[in-house]
Design a protein around this motif. Structure first.
Motif, PDB file in Angstrom:
ATOM      1  N   LEU A  97       4.089 -11.594   4.705  1.00 46.79           N
ATOM      2  CA  LEU A  97       3.727 -11.892   6.089  1.00 46.79           C
ATOM      3  C   LEU A  97       3.285 -10.654   6.858  1.00 46.79           C
ATOM      4  O   LEU A  97       2.236 -10.656   7.503  1.00 46.79           O
ATOM      5  CB  LEU A  97       4.888 -12.575   6.815  1.00 46.79           C
ATOM      6  CG  LEU A  97       4.653 -12.895   8.289  1.00 46.79           C
ATOM      7  CD1 LEU A  97       3.481 -13.870   8.456  1.00 46.79           C
ATOM      8  CD2 LEU A  97       5.914 -13.481   8.908  1.00 46.79           C
ATOM      9  N   LEU A  98       4.058  -9.583   6.791  1.00 43.51           N
ATOM     10  CA  LEU A  98       3.698  -8.373   7.532  1.00 43.51           C
ATOM     11  C   LEU A  98       2.389  -7.788   7.025  1.00 43.51           C
ATOM     12  O   LEU A  98       1.570  -7.308   7.799  1.00 43.51           O
ATOM     13  CB  LEU A  98       4.829  -7.348   7.452  1.00 43.51           C
ATOM     14  CG  LEU A  98       4.752  -6.165   8.404  1.00 43.51           C
ATOM     15  CD1 LEU A  98       4.540  -6.601   9.844  1.00 43.51           C
ATOM     16  CD2 LEU A  98       6.000  -5.305   8.292  1.00 43.51           C
ATOM     17  N   GLU A  99       2.152  -7.872   5.725  1.00 43.82           N
ATOM     18  CA  GLU A  99       0.871  -7.402   5.173  1.00 43.82           C
ATOM     19  C   GLU A  99      -0.280  -8.242   5.731  1.00 43.82           C
ATOM     20  O   GLU A  99      -1.310  -7.700   6.129  1.00 43.82           O
ATOM     21  CB  GLU A  99       0.885  -7.457   3.650  1.00 43.82           C
ATOM     22  CG  GLU A  99      -0.363  -6.884   3.031  1.00 43.82           C
ATOM     23  CD  GLU A  99      -0.283  -6.773   1.521  1.00 43.82           C
ATOM     24  OE1 GLU A  99      -1.353  -6.652   0.910  1.00 43.82           O
ATOM     25  OE2 GLU A  99       0.823  -6.810   0.947  1.00 43.82           O
ATOM     26  N   PHE A 131      -3.774   2.209   1.980  1.00 43.67           N
ATOM     27  CA  PHE A 131      -2.783   3.284   2.117  1.00 43.67           C
ATOM     28  C   PHE A 131      -2.187   3.290   3.522  1.00 43.67           C
ATOM     29  O   PHE A 131      -0.965   3.309   3.685  1.00 43.67           O
ATOM     30  CB  PHE A 131      -3.446   4.633   1.802  1.00 43.67           C
ATOM     31  CG  PHE A 131      -2.512   5.794   1.904  1.00 43.67           C
ATOM     32  CD1 PHE A 131      -1.657   6.111   0.867  1.00 43.67           C
ATOM     33  CD2 PHE A 131      -2.493   6.579   3.052  1.00 43.67           C
ATOM     34  CE1 PHE A 131      -0.794   7.189   0.959  1.00 43.67           C
ATOM     35  CE2 PHE A 131      -1.641   7.664   3.154  1.00 43.67           C
ATOM     36  CZ  PHE A 131      -0.783   7.973   2.104  1.00 43.67           C
ATOM     37  N   THR A 132      -3.036   3.260   4.531  1.00 47.96           N
ATOM     38  CA  THR A 132      -2.521   3.326   5.902  1.00 47.96           C
ATOM     39  C   THR A 132      -1.784   2.041   6.286  1.00 47.96           C
ATOM     40  O   THR A 132      -0.765   2.093   6.966  1.00 47.96           O
ATOM     41  CB  THR A 132      -3.652   3.634   6.913  1.00 47.96           C
ATOM     42  OG1 THR A 132      -4.668   2.652   6.814  1.00 47.96           O
ATOM     43  CG2 THR A 132      -4.241   5.003   6.682  1.00 47.96           C
ATOM     44  N   ALA A 133      -2.273   0.892   5.831  1.00 48.67           N
ATOM     45  CA  ALA A 133      -1.613  -0.377   6.159  1.00 48.67           C
ATOM     46  C   ALA A 133      -0.228  -0.450   5.525  1.00 48.67           C
ATOM     47  O   ALA A 133       0.743  -0.840   6.188  1.00 48.67           O
ATOM     48  CB  ALA A 133      -2.461  -1.560   5.701  1.00 48.67           C
ATOM     49  N   HIS A 134      -0.103  -0.056   4.269  1.00 50.91           N
ATOM     50  CA  HIS A 134       1.199  -0.137   3.598  1.00 50.91           C
ATOM     51  C   HIS A 134       2.184   0.883   4.148  1.00 50.91           C
ATOM     52  O   HIS A 134       3.386   0.612   4.206  1.00 50.91           O
ATOM     53  CB  HIS A 134       1.031  -0.036   2.087  1.00 50.91           C
ATOM     54  CG  HIS A 134       0.535  -1.321   1.494  1.00 50.91           C
ATOM     55  ND1 HIS A 134       1.371  -2.297   1.040  1.00 50.91           N
ATOM     56  CD2 HIS A 134      -0.720  -1.802   1.348  1.00 50.91           C
ATOM     57  CE1 HIS A 134       0.674  -3.328   0.619  1.00 50.91           C
ATOM     58  NE2 HIS A 134      -0.607  -3.059   0.794  1.00 50.91           N
ATOM     59  N   GLY A 135       1.681   2.031   4.573  1.00 51.44           N
ATOM     60  CA  GLY A 135       2.558   2.992   5.245  1.00 51.44           C
ATOM     61  C   GLY A 135       3.066   2.418   6.559  1.00 51.44           C
ATOM     62  O   GLY A 135       4.248   2.541   6.896  1.00 51.44           O
TER      63      GLY A 135
END
Length: 175
Positions: A97-99, A131-135
């Motif tokens: 969900l957050l992704e 990379f930035t989204a998962h961080g």
């Protein structure tokens, strides 16, 4: 609303796989017919709650005309909806969900990068966004799981600073 709140309360105690329609009805003080007149099962109810949250956040993110304010608006929304976010972003909610939420601004961000940089490498931009989204996801999950003690502006500022430092590396050199 009482049905949704009942499921959220139960999800603070156990995963959706261990929650039954009977549990939800007992918690809500309703009979099974009432439940089934709205939802097919507990999984559909959870999906409805998650989709409602997703659509609300999508509206928040899309209404923000300033890309730098997106993380702040997201964090502000999460803090204002603490209870539901604590449940849905925990191990008892949908792990994706957050992704999905962070990928709402994917196309806008990629387009902005295209305009700001002299070169365009689709594969590099996808990796950069991932990379930035998962961080950001990791920071938000940690913030939520620790009780949202910091202010939305502090968390958003950290996310923006971390993202900007990665971005500066890309801006400063052509690959």
């Amino acid at each position: 609303m009482v049905i949704k709140e009942s499921l959220l309360k139960l999800l603070t105690e156990r995963s959706i796989n261990k929650v039954t329609v009977t549990d939800i009805c007992r918690e809500a003080g309703i009979n099974r017919n009432t439940f089934y007149s709205h939802y097919a099962n507990q999984f559909e109810l959870l999906s409805t709650i998650e989709n409602d949250l997703y659509e609300d956040i999508k509206q928040v993110k899309m209404s923000s005309s300033n890309p730098q304010k997106l993380s702040y608006e997201l964090c502000k929304y999460i803090k204002a909806n603490k209870t539901i976010c604590e449940v849905l972003f925990s191990g008892h909610g949908d792990k994706e969900l957050l992704e999905r939420i962070l990928y709402i601004s994917h196309d806008l961000t990629i387009e902005r990068w295209k305009q700001e940089l002299k070169y365009f490498d689709p594969q590099l931009f996808e990796s950069w966004y991932t990379f930035t989204a998962h961080g950001s996801i990791a920071i938000i999950k940690k913030w939520v799981s620790s009780g949202l003690k910091e202010s939305p502006s502090k968390i958003a500022a950290f996310i923006d600073k971390a993202t900007d430092s990665v971005s500066k590396a890309f801006y400063s050199e052509e690959l």
